[in-house]
Design a protein around this motif. Structure first.
Motif, PDB file in Angstrom:
ATOM      1  N   ALA A 163      45.776  54.462  30.018  1.00 52.50           N
ATOM      2  CA  ALA A 163      45.502  52.966  29.902  1.00 52.50           C
ATOM      3  C   ALA A 163      45.837  52.456  31.312  1.00 52.50           C
ATOM      4  CB  ALA A 163      47.518  53.274  29.204  1.00 52.50           C
ATOM      5  N   ALA A 164      46.015  54.107  32.762  1.00 51.06           N
ATOM      6  CA  ALA A 164      45.952  53.085  33.552  1.00 51.06           C
ATOM      7  C   ALA A 164      44.497  52.424  33.990  1.00 51.06           C
ATOM      8  CB  ALA A 164      46.203  54.396  34.958  1.00 51.06           C
TER       9      ALA A 164
ATOM     10  N   GLU B 282      49.236  39.690  34.108  1.00 56.61           N
ATOM     11  CA  GLU B 282      48.837  40.557  35.520  1.00 56.61           C
ATOM     12  C   GLU B 282      48.171  39.988  36.707  1.00 56.61           C
ATOM     13  OE1 GLU B 282      48.825  45.422  34.752  1.00 56.61           O
ATOM     14  OE2 GLU B 282      46.629  44.184  33.078  1.00 56.61           O
ATOM     15  N   SER B 283      48.956  40.143  37.496  1.00 52.78           N
ATOM     16  CA  SER B 283      47.784  40.026  38.904  1.00 52.78           C
ATOM     17  C   SER B 283      46.482  40.997  39.511  1.00 52.78           C
ATOM     18  CB  SER B 283      48.292  39.843  40.093  1.00 52.78           C
ATOM     19  OG  SER B 283      49.124  40.749  41.051  1.00 52.78           O
ATOM     20  N   PHE B 284      45.451  40.753  39.847  1.00 56.71           N
ATOM     21  CA  PHE B 284      44.791  42.057  40.349  1.00 56.71           C
ATOM     22  C   PHE B 284      45.711  43.017  41.331  1.00 56.71           C
ATOM     23  CE2 PHE B 284      42.172  43.879  44.139  1.00 56.71           C
ATOM     24  CZ  PHE B 284      41.361  44.393  42.743  1.00 56.71           C
ATOM     25  N   ASP B 285      46.372  42.475  42.031  1.00 62.16           N
ATOM     26  CA  ASP B 285      47.639  43.181  42.729  1.00 62.16           C
ATOM     27  C   ASP B 285      47.965  44.593  42.139  1.00 62.16           C
ATOM     28  OD1 ASP B 285      46.963  42.896  45.163  1.00 62.16           O
ATOM     29  OD2 ASP B 285      48.824  41.506  45.771  1.00 62.16           O
ATOM     30  N   ASP B 286      48.804  43.761  40.079  1.00 67.66           N
ATOM     31  CA  ASP B 286      49.386  44.281  39.660  1.00 67.66           C
ATOM     32  C   ASP B 286      48.769  45.564  38.621  1.00 67.66           C
ATOM     33  OD1 ASP B 286      52.187  43.238  39.932  1.00 67.66           O
ATOM     34  OD2 ASP B 286      51.140  41.425  37.849  1.00 67.66           O
ATOM     35  N   LEU B 287      46.890  45.053  38.536  1.00 66.73           N
ATOM     36  CA  LEU B 287      46.454  46.143  38.192  1.00 66.73           C
ATOM     37  C   LEU B 287      45.954  47.134  39.310  1.00 66.73           C
ATOM     38  CD1 LEU B 287      43.733  46.968  36.795  1.00 66.73           C
ATOM     39  CD2 LEU B 287      42.392  45.415  37.725  1.00 66.73           C
ATOM     40  N   VAL B 288      45.493  47.230  40.707  1.00 60.57           N
ATOM     41  CA  VAL B 288      45.290  47.606  41.377  1.00 60.57           C
ATOM     42  C   VAL B 288      46.768  49.219  41.737  1.00 60.57           C
ATOM     43  CG1 VAL B 288      45.261  47.871  44.031  1.00 60.57           C
ATOM     44  CG2 VAL B 288      43.835  46.504  43.496  1.00 60.57           C
TER      45      VAL B 288
ATOM     46  N   ARG C 169      48.789  49.691  39.325  1.00 63.08           N
ATOM     47  CA  ARG C 169      48.935  51.121  38.286  1.00 63.08           C
ATOM     48  C   ARG C 169      47.851  51.592  38.309  1.00 63.08           C
ATOM     49  NH1 ARG C 169      45.253  49.058  33.901  1.00 63.08           N
ATOM     50  NH2 ARG C 169      45.024  47.112  33.570  1.00 63.08           N
ATOM     51  N   THR C 170      46.343  51.530  39.040  1.00 68.80           N
ATOM     52  CA  THR C 170      45.004  51.847  38.545  1.00 68.80           C
ATOM     53  C   THR C 170      44.603  53.623  40.058  1.00 68.80           C
ATOM     54  OG1 THR C 170      43.895  50.289  37.774  1.00 68.80           O
ATOM     55  CG2 THR C 170      42.311  51.795  38.683  1.00 68.80           C
TER      56      THR C 170
END
Length: 194
Positions: free
Chosen positions: A85-86, A123-129, A131-132
């Protein structure tokens, strides 16, 4: 000059290759689909054959659980060892399902400010980063990831920070990063079939 130690059994290898393939063209009817689970157009058999040959043998395959990613992996005949899911695409919240020409115009924002922007309920891109990257940085062997444009940009952010948002990531394109020790380098971006 610093001497590099060779890893002993149980240690992370000194070099890891990360190949990230963006899924094939998503069937979205011209609408934004981050977390919306849509199919992929996997009809370009020649492009899939070319990409499979370009990727070559891989030790480990991971995928986003999104249907478009799993269909792409299936068409490549490179079925994932696991999904995570990440690796889901960025959640665009209230923007999900909007036609591209109906998306709000944020104007010209510096990359760091754009990376912090969070659509309502998303989510922001920072949020995506956030978690990934733990998954990507924890890889200890050569890995192919079948993911999204956001997955590719998150990986590129390990090298260029928020400027990763400026990279174009075409459907069914390959991006390659290489890690030596703790440092990542970009080997290639946005490779597509001729």
């Amino acid at each position: 000059m610093v001497a590099r130690k060779h890893p002993t059994k149980g240690q992370t290898p000194a070099v890891t290759r990360l190949l990230i393939l963006r899924h094939a063209v998503p069937l979205t009817d011209g609408c934004l689909a981050g977390r919306t689970d849509v199919d992929a157009d996997c009809s370009a058999v020649d492009a899939f054959d070319w990409m499979r040959a370009r990727i070559g043998p891989v030790q480990h395959v991971l995928s986003s659980p999104a249907r478009r990613c799993l269909q792409t992996a299936g068409a490549l005949k490179l079925l994932p060892d696991a999904t995570s899911a990440a690796l889901w695409e960025q959640d665009y919240g209230a923007w999900e399902g909007l036609a591209y020409d109906a998306l709000p115009d944020l104007g010209r924002l510096p990359p760091a400010e754009l990376a912090r922007h969070r659509p309502e309920g998303g989510e922001s891109f920072d949020d995506l980063v956030a978690r990934t990257l733990p998954l990507l940085q924890g890889l200890a062997r050569d890995t192919l990831i079948v993911g999204h444009a956001g997955t590719v940009r998150a990986a590129l952010s390990m090298v260029v920070g928020p400027a990763a948002l400026s990279f174009s990531v075409a459907p069914l394109s390959l991006t390659v990063l290489r890690r030596a020790g703790a440092d990542w380098a970009v080997e290639a971006v946005n490779i597509t079939a001729p």
